[in-house]
Design a protein around this motif. Structure first.
Motif, PDB file in Angstrom:
ATOM      1  N   MET A  89       0.805  -1.218   0.000  1.00  0.00           N
ATOM      2  CA  MET A  89       0.000   0.000   0.000  1.00  0.00           C
ATOM      3  C   MET A  89       0.845   1.277   0.000  1.00  0.00           C
ATOM      4  O   MET A  89       0.313   2.377   0.070  1.00  0.00           O
ATOM      5  CB  MET A  89      -0.950  -0.016   1.204  1.00  0.00           C
ATOM      6  CG  MET A  89      -1.947  -1.171   1.169  1.00  0.00           C
ATOM      7  SD  MET A  89      -2.924  -1.337   2.688  1.00  0.00           S
ATOM      8  CE  MET A  89      -3.982   0.100   2.562  1.00  0.00           C
ATOM      9  N   GLY A  90       2.175   1.121  -0.053  1.00  0.00           N
ATOM     10  CA  GLY A  90       3.046   2.292  -0.138  1.00  0.00           C
ATOM     11  C   GLY A  90       3.316   2.991   1.176  1.00  0.00           C
ATOM     12  O   GLY A  90       3.718   4.165   1.194  1.00  0.00           O
ATOM     13  N   PHE A  91       3.138   2.286   2.306  1.00  0.00           N
ATOM     14  CA  PHE A  91       3.284   2.915   3.618  1.00  0.00           C
ATOM     15  C   PHE A  91       4.681   2.795   4.218  1.00  0.00           C
ATOM     16  O   PHE A  91       4.901   3.255   5.346  1.00  0.00           O
ATOM     17  CB  PHE A  91       2.288   2.307   4.623  1.00  0.00           C
ATOM     18  CG  PHE A  91       0.860   2.718   4.411  1.00  0.00           C
ATOM     19  CD1 PHE A  91       0.551   4.017   4.023  1.00  0.00           C
ATOM     20  CD2 PHE A  91      -0.171   1.821   4.617  1.00  0.00           C
ATOM     21  CE1 PHE A  91      -0.758   4.404   3.839  1.00  0.00           C
ATOM     22  CE2 PHE A  91      -1.494   2.196   4.427  1.00  0.00           C
ATOM     23  CZ  PHE A  91      -1.790   3.496   4.034  1.00  0.00           C
ATOM     24  N   ILE A  92       5.624   2.169   3.527  1.00  0.00           N
ATOM     25  CA  ILE A  92       6.941   1.950   4.138  1.00  0.00           C
ATOM     26  C   ILE A  92       7.639   3.265   4.513  1.00  0.00           C
ATOM     27  O   ILE A  92       8.213   3.367   5.604  1.00  0.00           O
ATOM     28  CB  ILE A  92       7.823   1.082   3.220  1.00  0.00           C
ATOM     29  CG1 ILE A  92       7.208  -0.317   3.091  1.00  0.00           C
ATOM     30  CG2 ILE A  92       9.240   0.973   3.782  1.00  0.00           C
ATOM     31  CD1 ILE A  92       6.967  -1.043   4.405  1.00  0.00           C
ATOM     32  N   ASP A 136       6.262   6.046   5.479  1.00  0.00           N
ATOM     33  CA  ASP A 136       5.580   6.488   6.705  1.00  0.00           C
ATOM     34  C   ASP A 136       6.022   5.647   7.902  1.00  0.00           C
ATOM     35  O   ASP A 136       6.245   6.179   8.999  1.00  0.00           O
ATOM     36  CB  ASP A 136       4.058   6.367   6.547  1.00  0.00           C
ATOM     37  CG  ASP A 136       3.479   7.437   5.647  1.00  0.00           C
ATOM     38  OD1 ASP A 136       4.207   8.396   5.319  1.00  0.00           O
ATOM     39  OD2 ASP A 136       2.306   7.306   5.259  1.00  0.00           O
ATOM     40  N   LEU A 137       6.137   4.350   7.680  1.00  0.00           N
ATOM     41  CA  LEU A 137       6.527   3.448   8.763  1.00  0.00           C
ATOM     42  C   LEU A 137       7.941   3.749   9.241  1.00  0.00           C
ATOM     43  O   LEU A 137       8.212   3.782  10.455  1.00  0.00           O
ATOM     44  CB  LEU A 137       6.426   1.999   8.275  1.00  0.00           C
ATOM     45  CG  LEU A 137       6.510   0.895   9.329  1.00  0.00           C
ATOM     46  CD1 LEU A 137       5.451   1.094  10.400  1.00  0.00           C
ATOM     47  CD2 LEU A 137       6.367  -0.464   8.668  1.00  0.00           C
ATOM     48  N   GLU A 138       8.846   4.015   8.307  1.00  0.00           N
ATOM     49  CA  GLU A 138      10.214   4.388   8.681  1.00  0.00           C
ATOM     50  C   GLU A 138      10.219   5.675   9.507  1.00  0.00           C
ATOM     51  O   GLU A 138      10.951   5.791  10.502  1.00  0.00           O
ATOM     52  CB  GLU A 138      11.066   4.575   7.427  1.00  0.00           C
ATOM     53  CG  GLU A 138      11.438   3.275   6.733  1.00  0.00           C
ATOM     54  CD  GLU A 138      12.377   3.516   5.574  1.00  0.00           C
ATOM     55  OE1 GLU A 138      13.570   3.168   5.687  1.00  0.00           O
ATOM     56  OE2 GLU A 138      11.923   4.058   4.552  1.00  0.00           O
ATOM     57  N   ARG A 139       9.414   6.626   9.107  1.00  0.00           N
ATOM     58  CA  ARG A 139       9.347   7.892   9.842  1.00  0.00           C
ATOM     59  C   ARG A 139       8.822   7.676  11.250  1.00  0.00           C
ATOM     60  O   ARG A 139       9.340   8.260  12.212  1.00  0.00           O
ATOM     61  CB  ARG A 139       8.460   8.879   9.083  1.00  0.00           C
ATOM     62  CG  ARG A 139       8.461  10.256   9.713  1.00  0.00           C
ATOM     63  CD  ARG A 139       7.571  11.235   8.978  1.00  0.00           C
ATOM     64  NE  ARG A 139       7.501  12.494   9.682  1.00  0.00           N
ATOM     65  CZ  ARG A 139       6.529  13.382   9.511  1.00  0.00           C
ATOM     66  NH1 ARG A 139       5.573  13.154   8.628  1.00  0.00           N
ATOM     67  NH2 ARG A 139       6.525  14.505  10.197  1.00  0.00           N
ATOM     68  N   ILE A 140       7.804   6.831  11.392  1.00  0.00           N
ATOM     69  CA  ILE A 140       7.238   6.556  12.710  1.00  0.00           C
ATOM     70  C   ILE A 140       8.281   5.902  13.608  1.00  0.00           C
ATOM     71  O   ILE A 140       8.428   6.255  14.786  1.00  0.00           O
ATOM     72  CB  ILE A 140       5.975   5.676  12.579  1.00  0.00           C
ATOM     73  CG1 ILE A 140       4.848   6.476  11.896  1.00  0.00           C
ATOM     74  CG2 ILE A 140       5.515   5.180  13.945  1.00  0.00           C
ATOM     75  CD1 ILE A 140       3.697   5.626  11.404  1.00  0.00           C
ATOM     76  N   PHE A 141       9.024   4.949  13.063  1.00  0.00           N
ATOM     77  CA  PHE A 141      10.090   4.315  13.842  1.00  0.00           C
ATOM     78  C   PHE A 141      11.064   5.359  14.373  1.00  0.00           C
ATOM     79  O   PHE A 141      11.488   5.309  15.525  1.00  0.00           O
ATOM     80  CB  PHE A 141      10.845   3.294  12.984  1.00  0.00           C
ATOM     81  CG  PHE A 141      10.362   1.877  13.124  1.00  0.00           C
ATOM     82  CD1 PHE A 141      10.550   1.181  14.312  1.00  0.00           C
ATOM     83  CD2 PHE A 141       9.726   1.238  12.078  1.00  0.00           C
ATOM     84  CE1 PHE A 141      10.115  -0.130  14.448  1.00  0.00           C
ATOM     85  CE2 PHE A 141       9.288  -0.072  12.197  1.00  0.00           C
ATOM     86  CZ  PHE A 141       9.482  -0.768  13.384  1.00  0.00           C
ATOM     87  N   LYS A 142      11.425   6.310  13.521  1.00  0.00           N
ATOM     88  CA  LYS A 142      12.424   7.318  13.904  1.00  0.00           C
ATOM     89  C   LYS A 142      11.876   8.327  14.907  1.00  0.00           C
ATOM     90  O   LYS A 142      12.645   8.993  15.607  1.00  0.00           O
ATOM     91  CB  LYS A 142      12.940   8.025  12.656  1.00  0.00           C
ATOM     92  CG  LYS A 142      13.804   7.107  11.787  1.00  0.00           C
ATOM     93  CD  LYS A 142      14.163   7.735  10.458  1.00  0.00           C
ATOM     94  CE  LYS A 142      14.981   6.777   9.610  1.00  0.00           C
ATOM     95  NZ  LYS A 142      15.277   7.324   8.256  1.00  0.00           N
ATOM     96  N   LEU A 143      10.539   8.448  14.998  1.00  0.00           N
ATOM     97  CA  LEU A 143       9.930   9.355  15.968  1.00  0.00           C
ATOM     98  C   LEU A 143       9.770   8.724  17.348  1.00  0.00           C
ATOM     99  O   LEU A 143       9.461   9.411  18.316  1.00  0.00           O
ATOM    100  CB  LEU A 143       8.555   9.811  15.461  1.00  0.00           C
ATOM    101  CG  LEU A 143       8.561  10.741  14.246  1.00  0.00           C
ATOM    102  CD1 LEU A 143       7.142  10.937  13.724  1.00  0.00           C
ATOM    103  CD2 LEU A 143       9.187  12.091  14.588  1.00  0.00           C
ATOM    104  N   THR A 144       9.957   7.414  17.414  1.00  0.00           N
ATOM    105  CA  THR A 144       9.836   6.699  18.686  1.00  0.00           C
ATOM    106  C   THR A 144      11.234   6.446  19.254  1.00  0.00           C
ATOM    107  O   THR A 144      12.231   6.511  18.540  1.00  0.00           O
ATOM    108  CB  THR A 144       9.110   5.352  18.486  1.00  0.00           C
ATOM    109  OG1 THR A 144       9.846   4.561  17.533  1.00  0.00           O
ATOM    110  CG2 THR A 144       7.696   5.568  17.980  1.00  0.00           C
TER     111      THR A 144
END
Length: 237
Positions: A162-165, A167-175
């Motif tokens: 779905m093309g969310f990778i 976004d997922l990488e960004r979320i990881f880096k925000l945690t």
């Protein structure tokens, strides 16, 4: 066959499981729950229908039982690729955490931002979200992810489709870098493998079934169509 009572779960969580009528754990639950309770990172290869939602929900409830949520700072984060899957996780928390002093919120599209912001302002222990809506709240300044202790990524290969990778990488880096990560995917394409190597710390790899196979709880049927005519396919469907 492994009983839930053998997995190290608390009496309160076991009582909630028993109330649903379940006594025997599925293979992914039997292997993942004890590892998750120890605080280890888990890489689970399992399809929809294998019981993996409970495999991360139950140990998360036990690990979060002590402590309190702060406004706009969830202690745990569950990322799912679709509204339907996120809602399924939310229903799982509703079943298993009903007698515990834990709160959770569902952040998905199609729902008022204001209603979701009110829950965030009150403070939630567990945030269940799709990637886009989660980042929308973050960019509005309504959410901080610096307090996340446990992060779950569900159906990672669907996020890739779905093309969310990104976004997922960004979320990881925000945690925080130091957190427990539970990562589930039915298949392990190169992009997903790269993510796990980048963001998981010495994960325990659990293969509940071979990659790209179908769960036993899913029935498949083959209908042979004697022609390639699209109308014939539509009629058969």
């Amino acid at each position: 066959m492994t009983e839930f009572s053998d997995l190290g779960l608390s009496p309160a969580t076991l009582a909630a499981v028993a109330a649903t009528g379940y006594t025997t754990a599925t293979p992914i639950q039997a292997e993942a729950i004890p590892m998750a309770l120890q605080g280890l990172d888990v890489l689970g290869i399992a399809q929809t229908g294998t019981g993996k939602t409970a495999a991360f929900t139950l140990p998360m409830i036990d690990r979060l039982a002590a402590g309190r949520a702060k406004a706009r700072m969830p202690r745990a984060l569950v990322i799912a690729p679709t509204r339907e899957l996120a809602d399924q996780v939310s229903m799982s928390f509703e079943k298993y955490a009903k007698d515990q002093k834990l709160s959770w919120a569902l952040l998905i599209g199609g729902v008022s931002f204001k209603d979701q912001e009110l829950k965030l302002d009150r403070g939630v222990d567990v945030l269940i979200a799709t990637p886009g809506r989660l980042l929308d709240h973050f960019e509005r300044g309504k959410l901080l992810m610096t307090g996340v202790q446990i992060m779950v990524v569900d159906e990672a290969d669907r996020m890739l489709d779905m093309g969310f990778i990104p976004d997922l990488e960004r979320i990881f880096k925000l945690t925080p870098a130091k957190k427990q990560t539970l990562f589930f995917s039915a298949t392990m394409p190169p992009e997903i493998t790269r993510l796990t190597k980048q963001f998981l710390r010495d994960p325990v790899r659990i293969e509940a079934s071979r990659p790209a196979t179908t769960a036993e709880t899913i029935t498949q049927n083959l209908v042979r169509i004697p022609t390639a005519d699209p109308k014939a396919k539509r009629t058969a469907l």
